[in-house]
Design an enzyme around this catalytic site. Sequence first.
Site, PDB file in Angstrom:
ATOM      1  N   GLY A 160     -32.440  62.934 -66.520  1.00 18.90           N
ATOM      2  CA  GLY A 160     -33.791  62.822 -67.089  1.00 18.90           C
ATOM      3  C   GLY A 160     -34.801  62.245 -66.109  1.00 18.90           C
TER       4      GLY A 160
ATOM      5  CD  GLU B 246     -41.206  66.719 -66.573  1.00 23.41           C
ATOM      6  OE1 GLU B 246     -41.045  67.573 -67.459  1.00 23.41           O
ATOM      7  OE2 GLU B 246     -41.714  65.615 -66.765  1.00 23.41           O
TER       8      GLU B 246
ATOM      9  CD  GLU C 236     -54.663  50.531 -63.655  1.00 20.55           C
ATOM     10  OE1 GLU C 236     -55.758  49.987 -63.483  1.00 20.55           O
ATOM     11  OE2 GLU C 236     -53.964  50.973 -62.715  1.00 20.55           O
TER      12      GLU C 236
ATOM     13  CE  LYS D 272     -49.508  62.636 -63.936  1.00 19.08           C
ATOM     14  NZ  LYS D 272     -48.175  62.164 -63.978  1.00 19.08           N
TER      15      LYS D 272
ATOM     16  CE  LYS E  44     -48.554  60.048 -60.472  1.00 17.50           C
ATOM     17  NZ  LYS E  44     -47.102  59.933 -60.243  1.00 17.50           N
TER      18      LYS E  44
HETATM   19  N1  LIG Z   1     -43.615  59.907 -68.872  1.00 24.86           N
HETATM   20  C1  LIG Z   1     -44.072  59.065 -67.977  1.00 24.86           C
HETATM   21  O1  LIG Z   1     -43.340  58.193 -67.496  1.00 24.86           O
HETATM   22  C2  LIG Z   1     -45.516  59.110 -67.557  1.00 24.86           C
HETATM   23  C3  LIG Z   1     -45.965  58.218 -66.553  1.00 24.86           C
HETATM   24  C4  LIG Z   1     -47.313  58.231 -66.192  1.00 24.86           C
HETATM   25  C5  LIG Z   1     -48.182  59.110 -66.817  1.00 24.86           C
HETATM   26  N2  LIG Z   1     -47.703  59.965 -67.768  1.00 24.86           N
HETATM   27  C6  LIG Z   1     -48.635  60.876 -68.401  1.00 24.86           C
HETATM   28  O2  LIG Z   1     -48.689  60.556 -69.796  1.00 24.86           O
HETATM   29  C7  LIG Z   1     -48.955  61.723 -70.559  1.00 24.86           C
HETATM   30  C8  LIG Z   1     -47.872  61.897 -71.636  1.00 24.86           C
HETATM   31  O3  LIG Z   1     -46.618  61.996 -71.006  1.00 24.86           O
HETATM   32  P1  LIG Z   1     -45.268  61.907 -71.844  1.00 24.86           P
HETATM   33  O4  LIG Z   1     -44.168  61.833 -70.833  1.00 24.86           O
HETATM   34  O5  LIG Z   1     -45.370  60.842 -72.869  1.00 24.86           O
HETATM   35  O6  LIG Z   1     -45.255  63.345 -72.519  1.00 24.86           O
HETATM   36  P2  LIG Z   1     -44.231  63.900 -73.646  1.00 24.86           P
HETATM   37  O7  LIG Z   1     -43.071  62.991 -73.761  1.00 24.86           O
HETATM   38  O8  LIG Z   1     -44.010  65.314 -73.338  1.00 24.86           O
HETATM   39  O9  LIG Z   1     -45.070  63.763 -75.008  1.00 24.86           O
HETATM   40  C9  LIG Z   1     -46.151  64.609 -75.311  1.00 24.86           C
HETATM   41  C10 LIG Z   1     -46.588  64.345 -76.738  1.00 24.86           C
HETATM   42  O10 LIG Z   1     -47.733  65.131 -77.000  1.00 24.86           O
HETATM   43  C11 LIG Z   1     -47.524  65.965 -78.164  1.00 24.86           C
HETATM   44  N3  LIG Z   1     -48.168  67.241 -77.877  1.00 24.86           N
HETATM   45  C12 LIG Z   1     -47.950  68.059 -76.844  1.00 24.86           C
HETATM   46  N4  LIG Z   1     -48.788  69.128 -76.902  1.00 24.86           N
HETATM   47  C13 LIG Z   1     -49.534  68.963 -78.011  1.00 24.86           C
HETATM   48  C14 LIG Z   1     -50.575  69.711 -78.609  1.00 24.86           C
HETATM   49  N5  LIG Z   1     -51.023  70.860 -78.089  1.00 24.86           N
HETATM   50  N6  LIG Z   1     -51.108  69.244 -79.765  1.00 24.86           N
HETATM   51  C15 LIG Z   1     -50.676  68.093 -80.295  1.00 24.86           C
HETATM   52  N7  LIG Z   1     -49.711  67.320 -79.759  1.00 24.86           N
HETATM   53  C16 LIG Z   1     -49.145  67.756 -78.635  1.00 24.86           C
HETATM   54  C17 LIG Z   1     -46.023  66.096 -78.318  1.00 24.86           C
HETATM   55  O11 LIG Z   1     -45.736  66.324 -79.687  1.00 24.86           O
HETATM   56  P3  LIG Z   1     -44.231  66.397 -80.270  1.00 24.86           P
HETATM   57  O12 LIG Z   1     -43.718  64.986 -80.178  1.00 24.86           O
HETATM   58  O13 LIG Z   1     -44.355  66.886 -81.648  1.00 24.86           O
HETATM   59  O14 LIG Z   1     -43.487  67.329 -79.337  1.00 24.86           O
HETATM   60  C18 LIG Z   1     -45.556  64.715 -77.805  1.00 24.86           C
HETATM   61  O15 LIG Z   1     -45.592  63.784 -78.850  1.00 24.86           O
HETATM   62  C19 LIG Z   1     -49.034  62.876 -69.540  1.00 24.86           C
HETATM   63  O16 LIG Z   1     -50.369  63.070 -69.174  1.00 24.86           O
HETATM   64  C20 LIG Z   1     -48.248  62.343 -68.353  1.00 24.86           C
HETATM   65  O17 LIG Z   1     -48.644  62.912 -67.123  1.00 24.86           O
HETATM   66  C21 LIG Z   1     -46.399  59.982 -68.140  1.00 24.86           C
END
Ligand SMILES: NC(=O)c1ccc[n+]([C@@H]2O[C@H](COP(=O)([O-])OP(=O)(O)OC[C@H]3O[C@@H](n4cnc5c(N)ncnc54)[C@H](OP(=O)(O)O)[C@@H]3O)[C@@H](O)[C@H]2O)c1
Length: 431
Positions: free
Chosen positions: A187, A190, A129, A105, A205
């Site tokens: 959890g 954050e 989406e 977002k 959003k």
């Molecule tokens: N979590 C939710 O429920 C949710 C809901 C809606 C939208 N989103 C969005 O979805 C996206 C991902 O969220 P998430 O919760 O899945 O994040 P996350 O759990 O923190 O995962 C981030 C992933 O990206 C990798 N990463 C981070 N920085 C990097 C870099 N510089 N180079 C290469 N890889 C990198 C990390 O690698 P490692 O695994 O090696 O650490 C990890 O696998 C975000 O934009 C978030 O706003 C999340």
Amino acid sequence: MKTLKIGLLGLGNVGTGTYEILAMNAAKISALTGCEIVISKVLVSNINKKRSLNLPADLLTENAADILSDPEIDIVVELIGGIHPAFDYMLTALQNKKHVVTANKAVIATLGDELMSAAAASNVLLKYEASVAGGIPILNALSTALAGNEFDEIVGIINGTTNYILTQMTDFGLNYDDVLKDAQAKGFAEADPSSDVEGEDVAYKLSILIQTAFGLKIPPLSIPREGITKVSKDDIAYASQFGYKIKLLATAKKNGSTLECHVQPALIPVSHPLASVSNEFNALFIKGNAVDDLMFYGKGAGSMPTGSAIVGDIIDIARKLDCLPCCLTPQISAPTKLIFAGEGKSMYYINFLVADVPGVLGKVSTIFGDHGISIESVMQRSKGKSEGEDVPVIYILHESSRQQLDPALAEISSYPFIKEVRSILRVEPLN
Ligand SMILES: NC(=O)c1ccc[n+]([C@@H]2O[C@H](COP(=O)([O-])OP(=O)(O)OC[C@H]3O[C@@H](n4cnc5c(N)ncnc54)[C@H](OP(=O)(O)O)[C@@H]3O)[C@@H](O)[C@H]2O)c1
């Protein structure tokens, strides 16, 4: 059967959910798209990190070029988060004629136009989406099934962390700080919760929602915004006595030729459907000039619900691949003559702490009247207070603008019997 290759950037919460859904529902997805969808490379920051998935040894990489420069990869799915390097990777992918799907977002709300232009120049799709309300397919609904409407209003609870905190404070009479600590331990929040609790996440959003529904580009940080950090358990209890619940609302409302929008904690009547949206759930209430009132409800975050939206976007791209190039032009916002008008008028809830002396209510009411603000209800809470102790006085005011309200509050605060203006919250009639 054609093979469609995906490069996944990020294998955290949403990346893992996406990977699992593509494996779990592979047969259905192939039948729907006529393609075998294969994740051929996954970018992570630490290749040696222990992961819940059992992955082929050569799947992971720490080198983005392995995905962005691989001519065999058709779709890049960005699930890293943050602005950089996520934006740069998406831009490169689009310039290299790869379709892009993202849940980001922050990037879409701030730099989405640049990515849209790159997608159009390369004749590929950019889909996002999952960036608003996780598993709820709201952007798709607004831009396809509901596209025949002019929208009058969108009001949403679109941040699960803050809704969880406010629900726990409401249901168990707890303090903000205690619930936040508990949410962090579970959890649901954050370690640094500021983007959620200060309303920034919701502003991103809302900016995307406004562009999709109203065709108006409003930079997210220009949206009037307040988080939940100042909402007290007393405010929640008083609101309940007036028949309201406090929720962090994202609101965009058409008023003639202007669009009013804001992100603020607000009192909503307990009878309104949004009042019963609890804990980590999200909901969006929409008014369209043909469809009338609509409500969307579901999980706005989480590995699998958000993965569901990502996979939906992948399927949409896969289905369009063999279509005419015009299907691949990015979604274009409806033309609009609407003008961004900031907050607009509202009813207000004001919580004063006052000295327990005669004549306070009369004086305060007169000053509100002098500023053209009428009072819907007032409540003084002296119960449990000893003589001479300061007492809370709560006003619910009829509609006024901040230009009317702020000078009235300044004048009221100049009297020594006013000890503190503890809270100023909007009251949404939401009829
Ligand atoms: N979590 C939710 O429920 C949710 C809901 C809606 C939208 N989103 C969005 O979805 C996206 C991902 O969220 P998430 O919760 O899945 O994040 P996350 O759990 O923190 O995962 C981030 C992933 O990206 C990798 N990463 C981070 N920085 C990097 C870099 N510089 N180079 C290469 N890889 C990198 C990390 O690698 P490692 O695994 O090696 O650490 C990890 O696998 C975000 O934009 C978030 O706003 C999340």
